[in-house]
Design an enzyme around this catalytic site. Structure first.
Site, PDB file in Angstrom:
ATOM      1  N   SER A  62      16.684   6.458  -7.476  1.00 24.93           N
ATOM      2  CA  SER A  62      16.793   5.062  -7.040  1.00 24.93           C
ATOM      3  C   SER A  62      16.467   4.864  -5.563  1.00 24.93           C
ATOM      4  O   SER A  62      16.190   3.741  -5.140  1.00 24.93           O
ATOM      5  CB  SER A  62      18.200   4.526  -7.323  1.00 24.93           C
ATOM      6  N   LYS A  86      22.850   3.373  -1.451  1.00 18.89           N
ATOM      7  CA  LYS A  86      21.854   2.304  -1.424  1.00 18.89           C
ATOM      8  C   LYS A  86      21.624   1.877   0.024  1.00 18.89           C
ATOM      9  O   LYS A  86      22.324   2.293   0.937  1.00 18.89           O
ATOM     10  CB  LYS A  86      22.302   1.086  -2.236  1.00 18.89           C
TER      11      LYS A  86
END
Length: 210
Positions: free
Chosen positions: A65, A114
């Site tokens: 990701s 993230k």
């Protein structure tokens, strides 16, 4: 003056003449050395635990990701000491506890990593492959130009406003990242720390600071 010949000759000590305490003294020294070694090991373990809990912690990346910034199986160092979520800035990479509203495929437990895109109170929307924060085009030099954005984020007519105390976070691999687009903004209190460097890159081992 006494005649040296009349003096008692020096007498060699036999093993029986040595103090009977030599053996116990050796055992006490051995016990003391063992205790000191045990204390040193215990202190080292305690310090390592304190560093891990309050200063720095290492993590490894289980998914794609955050590609290309972080590859699968990369090892990262996360700063926890002197860290406050209130001091998080736009563009920083953070590690946080698993969001309770995450219903994406994959493990339901574990921490995630993230990039912070929008701060508390800011508005965000996307147009094509571009993201706008408070109406300003967000510069993202860390992304390949050819990468698709993936699902859109609100619209210019109805931008999304990040609630107080929360952050909008995205993975750098936008087309293959489960992030705030799916489970909403991230609570600041769930942020564990900031990623400060990669100390092992799976494809080419290196140190890389952020």
């Amino acid at each position: 003056m006494a005649n040296p010949a009349d003096a008692d000759p020096p007498r060699a000590e036999s093993a029986e003449d040595k103090p009977a305490e030599a053996g116990p003294r050796r055992r006490r020294r051995l016990r003391r050395a063992l205790v000191e070694t045990g204390v040193i090991i215990a202190v080292a373990v305690l310090l390592a635990g304190l560093v891990r809990t309050f200063a720095f912690q290492t993590f490894w990346i289980p998914s794609a990701s955050m590609v290309p910034t972080l590859g699968v199986y990369d090892r990262i160092l996360v700063q926890k000491a002197f860290f406050s979520w209130r001091g998080v800035h736009e563009g920083e990479i953070v590690v946080f506890s698993h969001p309770p509203l995450d219903n994406c495929p994959g493990p339901e437990e574990g921490d995630l990593v993230k990039r912070v895109i929008a701060l508390p109170g800011q508005t965000i929307y996307s147009s094509g492959n571009s993201i706008y924060i408070n109406g300003r085009l967000l510069a993202e030099p860390y992304l390949p130009h050819y990468d698709p954005l993936g699902p859109p984020i609100a619209s210019s007519q109805h931008p999304y406003r990040v609630p107080p105390g929360e952050f909008y976070v995205l993975g750098d691999n936008r087309a293959d990242s489960c992030d705030s687009r799916y489970w909403g903004p991230l609570k600041g209190s769930s942020i564990i720390g900031q990623v400060v460097l990669t100390f092992w890159h799976e494809s080419h081992p290196e140190f890389r600071r952020f």
